[in-house]
Scaffold this motif. Structure first.
Motif, mmCIF file in Angstrom:
data_model
loop_
_atom_site.group_PDB
_atom_site.id
_atom_site.type_symbol
_atom_site.label_atom_id
_atom_site.label_comp_id
_atom_site.label_asym_id
_atom_site.label_seq_id
_atom_site.Cartn_x
_atom_site.Cartn_y
_atom_site.Cartn_z
ATOM 1 N N ARG A 156 0.838 -1.200 0.000
ATOM 2 C CA ARG A 156 0.000 0.000 0.000
ATOM 3 C C ARG A 156 0.880 1.259 0.000
ATOM 4 O O ARG A 156 0.585 2.249 -0.669
ATOM 5 C CB ARG A 156 -0.911 0.002 1.225
ATOM 6 N N ALA A 157 1.971 1.203 0.765
ATOM 7 C CA ALA A 157 2.865 2.366 0.836
ATOM 8 C C ALA A 157 3.541 2.617 -0.506
ATOM 9 O O ALA A 157 3.679 3.767 -0.952
ATOM 10 C CB ALA A 157 3.919 2.150 1.924
ATOM 11 N N VAL A 158 3.971 1.566 -1.159
ATOM 12 C CA VAL A 158 4.642 1.698 -2.460
ATOM 13 C C VAL A 158 3.717 2.351 -3.479
ATOM 14 O O VAL A 158 4.151 3.172 -4.310
ATOM 15 C CB VAL A 158 5.121 0.320 -2.953
ATOM 16 N N PHE A 159 2.434 1.996 -3.425
ATOM 17 C CA PHE A 159 1.479 2.528 -4.404
ATOM 18 C C PHE A 159 0.726 3.755 -3.866
ATOM 19 O O PHE A 159 -0.398 4.039 -4.298
ATOM 20 C CB PHE A 159 0.495 1.439 -4.821
ATOM 21 N N ASN A 160 1.361 4.452 -2.923
ATOM 22 C CA ASN A 160 0.842 5.725 -2.409
ATOM 23 C C ASN A 160 -0.553 5.603 -1.793
ATOM 24 O O ASN A 160 -1.375 6.513 -1.902
ATOM 25 C CB ASN A 160 0.813 6.783 -3.521
ATOM 26 N N LYS A 161 -0.828 4.487 -1.195
ATOM 27 C CA LYS A 161 -2.128 4.288 -0.559
ATOM 28 C C LYS A 161 -2.084 4.627 0.932
ATOM 29 O O LYS A 161 -3.099 4.535 1.627
ATOM 30 C CB LYS A 161 -2.584 2.826 -0.733
ATOM 31 N N GLY A 162 -0.902 4.971 1.433
ATOM 32 C CA GLY A 162 -0.769 5.267 2.852
ATOM 33 C C GLY A 162 -0.651 4.006 3.683
ATOM 34 O O GLY A 162 -0.717 2.880 3.174
ATOM 35 N N VAL A 163 -0.482 4.167 4.979
ATOM 36 C CA VAL A 163 -0.376 3.036 5.903
ATOM 37 C C VAL A 163 -1.773 2.680 6.390
ATOM 38 O O VAL A 163 -2.420 3.490 7.083
ATOM 39 C CB VAL A 163 0.530 3.384 7.104
ATOM 40 N N PRO A 164 -2.298 1.487 6.046
ATOM 41 C CA PRO A 164 -3.655 1.107 6.465
ATOM 42 C C PRO A 164 -3.725 0.926 7.980
ATOM 43 O O PRO A 164 -3.069 0.049 8.548
ATOM 44 C CB PRO A 164 -3.905 -0.217 5.723
#
Length: 675
Positions: free
Chosen positions: A62-70
């Motif tokens: 998620r972090a790699v694809f700019n989704k933030g830390v869930p």
């Protein structure tokens, strides 16, 4: 709630969206963690750590694809790590200091990485935050993986305790010290020796045997030979449990081979994951509230020693020095396991490490050529010390041979050279060194006053000859469970009765020169022994040994499945007397078959029945045989199913098998309620 929202507003890198997947993942992780803490089922712990690793990897993606830390996956990760830490600190079987220190070392990495991700906004500039979180998430997964592989899976068992009955019984035994006329006891247990691997049992006859074992045969001269003696399991740990306790192995939840619980990086034992998935209720060996014949004799004032292979647990209550042995010298493990080291232990009721001295490392045992010589020296030293101090003794010599891998020292010249070690060499070398033990008993004037029992834990593995018997180790056909047994006790009347006739046997003995070394020549010997045809199991040795040592009263709080063989061994009752109503063949905790005497045409026969058993033939490994009935007296090779000829006998034995399974389901430990 508003405080939490305010904190999250200041953490732009935290994704607090309530995704269905994240919420389900958190719920599952929390449920598994709670179940682990609540029940103490150690088999759940690795699963919980796998969820932590998975959560960290998803956070990374998620972090790699700019989704933030869930947020909810981050919570799942921290819940899993914290839950496992608490589980092992609260429920661990090691002493508190050790389990706290060990788990702190393992948990500090995951905790610091998780905190690093949470405080990423405080630690790194915005332009490096994505990189920092991604790298730290990988470290979260990596440190959780380290925790997974190096977690110590030693958890306190969750079984109903029999400790009170254990303690009360031993106190009652201790009230009556050993009778001066009680025998010394020497038990010699082979590892994976086949039924026909010694000359006295050879299918070719003792004088023409492939393997020459005159010193084992020597025990039978004036003693007895059991023709239908069975182990209580087709593999080693359960069989040893049965022999030591007099009970079916499943009563102690010991259904298979016990593996090392140690977590070592050099050498690393990945097998510490095995026990939690094959033994229920966190059992890691022979439970401390079981009663062994060693504990009983120890309570009566005997000096006791176990030398060689234990394979019934490697810490705490499972250690031999917590099971009735004053001395243990050897390995807790099998000689093909990692680690395979030897220890000397003279302590009891102490945490692991306080009374253990390693005498040979795993690396030292890369060459096991000297094992028989070294173990023989320890047995002799123990016997001599006991004799010199005037103490009665129990010596339990559990050799690692002839279990694979095979080694021998080729009469002193084989150290460092395993190129010519063979199964035959290994067994014959053991027999030659046995001569030194028997000579020590004679030299000390103890031979006639010593109950000597020779047997094997189960049938053969890679090599070995079962004669005409079907199957091998790890099968409940007779080739996997029928083992030799020879016993001697001249001063105790063993073999002296007239109800069983003597039979002569001939064998070849090795000739020694003036220097005490074998010359390579042989001389024919003739001995007499009594052959006992009655079917029995190695759990009968518990009651038998105690009976010979003056203990007739058995524990009353638990079922003891074995019975004393003293009347049979004395030769005072018929050799084919039925001493058991039925014998059950267990494998992996399940009763696969039953043996039972049954009248047919006015004569008693031993029948054996399987309602369902997998073939031992590798060419048809997918086949399962059903409703199999064998007449062992007429068909010892179990080659001809007679269930269709005798459907009533098959039905009777099947019902007996089903009744036993029901009993094991309802009262597996065999607890007797005396209130």
């Amino acid at each position: 709630m508003k405080g939490a929202e305010k904190i999250l507003q200041n953490k732009s890198h935290i994704d607090s969206k309530r995704r269905v997947f994240d919420l389900i993942f958190l719920s599952v992780t929390a449920a598994l963690t709670a179940a682990t803490l609540a029940t103490g089922f150690v088999s759940l712990a690795p699963v919980v750590m796998v969820t932590a690793i998975a959560a960290a990897l998803i956070i990374f993606l998620r972090a790699v694809f700019n989704k933030g830390v869930p947020l909810y996956l981050w919570i799942a990760y921290t819940v899993a790590v914290a839950g496992i830490f608490l589980t092992f600190v609260i429920r661990g079987a090691d002493d508190f200091g050790k389990k706290l220190w060990w788990n702190l070392v393992l948990a500090i990495g995951p905790v610091l990485c998780a905190l690093g991700v949470w405080f990423a906004d405080k630690i790194t500039p915005a332009k490096f935050r994505k990189l920092f979180v991604s790298v730290t998430a990988v470290l979260m997964a990596g440190t959780a993986t380290v925790y997974f592989f190096f977690m110590c899976l030693r958890i306190v068992p969750t079984v109903k305790s029999l400790q009170k009955g254990h303690d009360d019984y031993l106190r009652s035994v201790a009230a009556a010290r050993a009778n001066p006329d009680s025998p010394n006891v020497l038990i010699i247990l082979m590892d994976d020796m086949a039924y026909s691997d010694i000359s006295l049992y050879s299918y070719r006859g003792s004088a023409e045997a492939t393997i020459n074992t005159p010193n084992i045969d020597r025990i039978a001269d004036g003693g007895i030979v059991m023709d239908n003696f069975y182990s209580s399991s087709p593999v080693c740990s359960p069989s040893r449990f049965g022999m030591l306790t007099g009970r079916y192995p499943s009563r102690g939840y010991l259904d298979n081979v016990v593996f090392p619980t140690t977590v070592e990086s050099d050498p690393y034992s990945i097998t510490h994951f095995v026990n939690p998935y094959q033994f229920p209720f966190n059992v890691d060996g022979i439970l401390g509230d079981e009663i062994t014949f060693a504990e009983v004799l120890q309570a009566k004032g005997y000096r006791t020693a176990c030398i060689g292979k234990w394979n019934l647990g490697d810490y705490g209550e499972y250690l031999p020095t917590n099971q009735g042995f004053d001395l243990f010298y050897g390995s807790y493990y099998v000689n093909d396991m990692t680690p395979y080291n030897w220890v000397r232990d003279t302590g009891g009721n102490h945490p692991e490490g306080e009374t253990h001295t390693e005498v040979r490392s795993h690396r030292d045992n890369a060459d096991q050529s000297e094992s028989t010589r070294l173990f023989t020296e320890q047995v002799i030293d123990f016997i001599e010390q006991s004799a010199d101090s005037g103490d009665k003794f129990l010596a339990y010599y559990a050799t690692p041979w002839p279990h694979w891998p095979i080694y021998s020292d080729n009469n002193g010249g084989g150290k460092g050279d395993t190129s010519d070690d063979t199964y035959i060499d290994c067994v014959e070398e053991f027999d030659k060194y046995l001569d030194e033990i028997l000579d020590t008993l004679e030299r000390k004037g103890l031979y006639d006053d010593t109950l000597i029992i020779f047997t094997s834990d189960n049938g053969p593995g890679r090599e070995g000859v079962t004669g005409a018997l079907r199957g091998r180790k790890n099968t409940t056909f007779d080739g996997g469970m029928k083992v030799p047994l020879i016993a001697s006790y001249p001063a105790g009347g063993l073999g002296a009765g007239t109800a069983v006739p003597d039979k002569e046997f001939s064998y070849f003995d090795w000739v020694k020169g003036a220097d005490g070394k074998y010359t390579g020549e042989v001389v024919r010997r003739v001995g007499t022994t009594k052959h006992i045809a009655a079917s029995s199991m190695n759990f009968d040795l518990f009651a038998t040994i105690l009976d010979y040592c003056g203990v007739q009263d058995l524990p009353s709080d638990r079922i003891v499945d074995g019975v004393s063989l003293k009347a049979l061994w004395s030769g005072n009752i018929a050799a084919d007397s039925a001493i058991h109503e039925a014998l059950f063949y267990q494998k992996g905790g399940k009763a696969q078959g039953v043996q039972m005497p049954y009248a047919l045409d006015g004569k008693m026969y031993d029948f054996k029945y399987y309602d369902r058993v997998r073939t031992e033939n590798s060419a048809f490994i997918d086949q399962v045989y059903k409703n199999y009935l064998f007449n062992l007296d007429l068909d010892p090779a179990e080659g001809y199913d007679v269930s269709k000829r005798y459907p009533d006998i098959a039905a009777a034995l099947k019902q007996k098998l089903l009744d036993f399974r029901r009993e094991m389901k309802e009262n597996r430990r065999g607890i007797i309620d005396n209130e």
